[in-house]
Write a protein that holds these residues in place. Structure first.
Motif, PDB file in Angstrom:
ATOM      1  N   ASP A 520       0.832  -1.197   0.000  1.00  0.00           N
ATOM      2  CA  ASP A 520       0.000   0.000   0.000  1.00  0.00           C
ATOM      3  C   ASP A 520       0.871   1.254   0.000  1.00  0.00           C
ATOM      4  OD1 ASP A 520      -2.405  -1.268  -0.100  1.00  0.00           O
ATOM      5  OD2 ASP A 520      -2.816  -1.150   2.060  1.00  0.00           O
ATOM      6  N   ALA A 521       2.059   1.129   0.617  1.00  0.00           N
ATOM      7  CA  ALA A 521       2.959   2.282   0.731  1.00  0.00           C
ATOM      8  C   ALA A 521       4.027   2.299  -0.360  1.00  0.00           C
ATOM      9  CB  ALA A 521       3.633   2.279   2.107  1.00  0.00           C
ATOM     10  N   ALA A 522       4.435   1.113  -0.844  1.00  0.00           N
ATOM     11  CA  ALA A 522       5.529   1.061  -1.824  1.00  0.00           C
ATOM     12  C   ALA A 522       5.322  -0.151  -2.724  1.00  0.00           C
ATOM     13  CB  ALA A 522       6.887   0.967  -1.113  1.00  0.00           C
ATOM     14  N   THR A 523       4.990   0.102  -3.967  1.00  0.00           N
ATOM     15  CA  THR A 523       4.688  -0.996  -4.900  1.00  0.00           C
ATOM     16  C   THR A 523       5.273  -0.713  -6.273  1.00  0.00           C
ATOM     17  OG1 THR A 523       2.916  -2.257  -5.951  1.00  0.00           O
ATOM     18  CG2 THR A 523       2.471   0.067  -5.510  1.00  0.00           C
ATOM     19  N   THR A 524       5.583  -1.798  -6.976  1.00  0.00           N
ATOM     20  CA  THR A 524       6.028  -1.674  -8.372  1.00  0.00           C
ATOM     21  C   THR A 524       4.847  -1.661  -9.322  1.00  0.00           C
ATOM     22  OG1 THR A 524       6.163  -4.065  -8.739  1.00  0.00           O
ATOM     23  CG2 THR A 524       8.117  -2.975  -7.804  1.00  0.00           C
ATOM     24  N   GLY A 525       3.671  -2.020  -8.811  1.00  0.00           N
ATOM     25  CA  GLY A 525       2.511  -2.173  -9.669  1.00  0.00           C
ATOM     26  C   GLY A 525       2.394  -3.563 -10.258  1.00  0.00           C
ATOM     27  N   HIS A 526       3.361  -4.417  -9.944  1.00  0.00           N
ATOM     28  CA  HIS A 526       3.388  -5.810 -10.423  1.00  0.00           C
ATOM     29  C   HIS A 526       3.323  -6.691  -9.181  1.00  0.00           C
ATOM     30  CE1 HIS A 526       4.960  -9.566 -12.041  1.00  0.00           C
ATOM     31  NE2 HIS A 526       5.023  -9.070 -13.250  1.00  0.00           N
ATOM     32  N   GLY A 527       2.126  -7.216  -8.875  1.00  0.00           N
ATOM     33  CA  GLY A 527       1.899  -7.897  -7.610  1.00  0.00           C
ATOM     34  C   GLY A 527       2.854  -9.031  -7.299  1.00  0.00           C
ATOM     35  N   PRO A 528       3.037 -10.014  -8.203  1.00  0.00           N
ATOM     36  CA  PRO A 528       3.959 -11.106  -7.896  1.00  0.00           C
ATOM     37  C   PRO A 528       5.398 -10.628  -7.689  1.00  0.00           C
ATOM     38  CG  PRO A 528       2.466 -11.755  -9.639  1.00  0.00           C
ATOM     39  CD  PRO A 528       2.251 -10.291  -9.423  1.00  0.00           C
ATOM     40  N   PHE A 529       5.825  -9.625  -8.469  1.00  0.00           N
ATOM     41  CA  PHE A 529       7.192  -9.143  -8.253  1.00  0.00           C
ATOM     42  C   PHE A 529       7.291  -8.403  -6.927  1.00  0.00           C
ATOM     43  CE2 PHE A 529      10.880  -6.375  -8.636  1.00  0.00           C
ATOM     44  CZ  PHE A 529      11.837  -7.316  -8.989  1.00  0.00           C
TER      45      PHE A 529
END
Length: 780
Positions: A520-529
């Motif tokens: 929620d705070a830090a994501t690549t936008g690619h869930g599995p990665f």
């Protein structure tokens, strides 16, 4: 007199910054630790500045940058005088050619072409190159390179920026056009983007700077192994580790020649066995380097009940990212292997088609790729292993019925042990497997990082204790001198990273919650990665920002889903690096991360100590990868080749020997205690390690224990520590009445010095450490 076999080994990374003389200076520490043999990484002359040594440029000399022959002789005296044997890693499959001028054999081939006396050493298809070796070194078309002046004749050589190449005798005169000069050479400089299709020499996997060597040629074997042979003739070295034997044209013949050369010395092979595969009994070797043992030890410490929860999380992340399911695993890796066969290794497929006499037939190439994609193991060893080829053909026909005719057409040649295509197919299948599985699919299978290790099958989630015992007993019976390991220079994660991540299988709901909070705070936008990256951060924490940035970029490019080595996506990689920075710069993220690591690290340490004891006391020859006697929280190379602080290890070991009983904390001293006591017992009391018998544990928490009698030495380890702790909430010891059944008489735990008699309550035995190592009687 029988040739000696080690009781244990300690792997050291020999490099310019840590030479053979530096290794010799560690003799007393390694002796005090209990190591029986010292194990050197490659020491033959490597490319200048090489940290790993697998890019040998001169197989006839010991690398001066690593101390040279003199340092090897000095180290040999030091270790042998102290009673330690020496094992050396050798690299028969390939040599380094990144800088042509460093490799005299390659330079001579480039100078004289097929007429070079070293031409037979390399696996070059001269006809396909029009009589020239194709070198994929240009960043542009050769004409553009000449026009810009980047390609030029200078000092009697052809230069491209700082790369140097020789000129064939009489091929250049003053005033000649540089393109004309280039066209007269025995090599063709080409745009590196053409290497996937047009390369005409065999290499190591997809690394064009590592040219394969034809050691199947007896003259080439003799010349490349003269220095190695002298080590045994002069008593300098006692054994060898053979790198990547599956890349050789005739590995069985090679090992027989090596046995002759070394006088039957100890030899282990870096043979990656797939799940359920056995090492061919006809190998002239003592066993493998131990990845199959690593997989078993990891999985016996994984909670099988966590699989549905982690599967649910993985499925949700994939669906949200519009990605296909991660299983069935056979279909996942068939896809990644096909992409490799059609991509970076297409030149190998095209050469196979030429060996089959169908160089321009698309159906033949397509059939070959499909067979390689469906091949179930790294390689076969014809005439043995024909079943693997038939299995691949059946799967290929089922998946691609349109190719059935082409598959049937190529199968007879691929099954003929003497056919050039069959020999090359056996070499190529391992390349495709390694690149498609280890270096691609493992970065896409992200439900639990513990499971994606070299030689492991991520679809096998856990291993019951009884099957673990059966596998260990079989190993003891079949390959008693095979090496075992938990960490190597090739592991994707250090042993204690995997041990900590194994805890997630006990708490899948909690991990799902934490991952959601972090992303929620830090994501690549690619869930599995995201799952892969946050597991790496959690598993290696505390780690430096620089280490995690390097891992994150490599992992993203290896996965090749949102970015890749050949086509980096700058925007995605910016998000990847932002996640790493968030772990350090966002106070809320840092707090959540630290809190979760603190929550699971104790259970992770329990897993680590259990894994270490099971490996060090188990069947085979246990190797301790440099530094892993303390917590080994490295990630993929080059992170796992970082400098080791041996002074700190000496200091801690001296405290332990002075009577300090370490606690299980971030210092790792408890792991050092377990390592030293197990290694010393194994070295000094080998008669205690002559069989493998599962011990009986009874009681309510019996499923949380693994106990084995090795012939007098009894190892007891804890598994599933989170679940175990939950049993004891509000009731005292979680072990309750659980008991190790043993015969009457005193027994001593060499880790604590405590003496027990008869049956032993685990609440007493394991109250200080999650492991114990028992020997009969009382210690002096």
């Amino acid at each position: 007199m029988p040739t000696p076999r080690p009781r244990s080994t300690y792997r050291l990374q020999i490099r310019p910054s840590f030479t053979l003389d530096d290794a010799a200076a560690l003799q007393q520490y390694l002796t005090d630790l209990g190591a029986d043999w010292v194990y050197f990484s490659p020491i033959l002359t490597a490319s200048e500045g090489s940290d790993h040594g697998y890019d040998v440029v001169d197989p006839t000399t010991v690398d001066p940058a690593r101390g040279g022959r003199g340092a090897l002789e000095r180290a040999s005296r030091v270790f042998h005088d102290a009673g330690l044997g020496i094992l050396v890693d050798i690299v028969p499959n390939h040599v380094g050619v990144a800088r042509a001028e460093e490799n005299a054999w390659w330079w001579d081939v480039l100078t004289h072409g097929p007429a070079s006396r070293h031409a037979a050493a390399f696996d070059i298809d001269w006809a396909f190159g029009g009589g020239r070796v194709r070198l994929p070194v240009l960043g542009e078309d050769v004409g553009a390179a000449a026009s810009s002046g980047a390609l030029r004749v200078e000092g009697g050589e052809l230069h491209y920026y700082d790369h140097r190449y020789p000129l064939a005798p009489g091929s250049a005169a003053v005033g000649d056009d540089v393109l004309d000069v280039h066209d007269r050479q025995h090599y063709e400089l080409m745009d590196w983007r053409r290497e996937a299709d047009d390369l005409n020499y065999r290499r190591f996997f997809g690394v064009s700077s590592l040219a394969a060597v034809r050691v199947e040629d007896r003259a080439v074997f003799d010349e490349t192994h003269g220095e190695v042979g002298s080590w045994f003739a002069e008593g300098l070295v006692d054994g060898l580790r053979v790198d990547h034997p599956d890349g050789l044209r005739a590995p069985v013949d090679y090992l027989e020649r090596l046995q002759e050369l070394t006088g039957g010395a100890y030899v282990v092979v870096e043979k990656i066995l797939e799940h359920g595969e056995a090492l061919p009994q006809f190998f002239a070797a003592d066993g493998t380097t131990g990845y199959e043992t690593l997989a078993d030890i990891d999985r016996v410490l994984v909670d099988p009940s966590g699989e549905p929860g982690l599967d649910t999380l993985d499925e949700r992340l994939r669906k949200a990212s519009d990605l296909p399911a991660a299983f069935p695993w056979a279909e996942v890796i068939a896809g990644t292997k096909r992409a490799i066969g059609e991509g970076i290794l297409r030149s190998e497929v095209r050469r196979l088609a030429r060996d089959l006499g169908a160089p321009d037939d698309p159906a033949t190439q397509d059939a070959l790729v499909e067979l390689l994609a469906r091949f179930p193991v790294y390689r076969s060893y014809l005439p043995a292993g024909r079943g693997h080829l038939d299995e691949a053909a059946a799967a290929a026909r089922a998946h691609r019925p349109d190719l059935a005719g082409a598959i049937d057409a190529v199968l007879p040649a691929l099954a003929d042990p003497q056919h050039p295509a069959a020999l090359r197919f056996q070499q190529t299948s391992g390349m495709v497997m390694a690149k498609g599985v280890e270096d691609t699919a493992f970065y896409r299978a992200t439900r639990l990082g513990t499971l994606t290790e070299v030689g492991a099958d991520p679809s096998v989630f856990a291993l019951p204790v009884d099957r673990f015992h059966a596998a260990q007993a079989a190993r003891h019976a079949a390959w008693p001198h095979s090496m075992t390991t938990l960490s190597t220079h090739d592991t994707k994660r250090g042993e204690d990273v995997r041990a900590r991540l194994a805890v997630l299988a006990e708490i899948p709901a909690r991990w799902t919650q934490v991952l959601e909070e972090l992303t929620d705070a830090a994501t690549t936008g690619h869930g599995p990665f995201d799952a892969l990256l946050w597991q790496a951060i959690v598993g290696a924490w505390p780690a430096s920002r620089e280490r995690l940035h390097a891992y994150a970029e490599k992992a993203a490019r290896e996965a090749a889903e949102a970015t890749s080595w050949l086509a980096p996506d700058v925007r995605f990689e910016r998000r990847v690096h932002a996640v790493v920075d968030g772990a350090f710069d966002d106070p809320d993220v840092a707090r959540r991360l630290e809190s979760f690591v603190s929550e699971i690290e104790g259970a992770g340490w329990s897993n680590s100590l259990s894994a270490k004891l099971l490996q060090l006391t188990g069947p085979g020859v246990p190797d301790v990868y440099q530094g892993s006697e303390l917590w080994e929280q490295s990630l993929v190379d080059p992170d796992n080749r970082r400098t080791v602080d041996f002074d700190e290890r000496r200091r801690l070991l001296s405290l332990i020997e002075a009577g300090d009983q370490p606690v299980v904390d971030r210092t790792g001293a408890a792991k050092l205690l377990v390592t030293a006591r197990a290694l010393r017992l194994r070295r000094d009391r080998p008669e205690l390690f002559t069989r493998y018998t599962a011990m009986t544990v009874v009681g309510a928490a019996a499923d949380h224990a693994i106990a084995v009698d090795r012939g007098g030495a009894v190892a007891v380890a804890t598994r599933l520590p989170v679940g175990l702790a939950a049993r004891g909430e509000g009731t005292g010891s979680p072990w309750g009445d659980t008991m190790l059944l043993r015969h009457a008489g005193p027994t001593t735990d060499v880790l604590t010095g405590r003496v027990y008699s008869g049956h032993v309550l685990l609440a007493e035995l394991l109250d200080l450490y999650p492991v114990a190592l028992l020997v009969a009687g009382e210690l002096p």
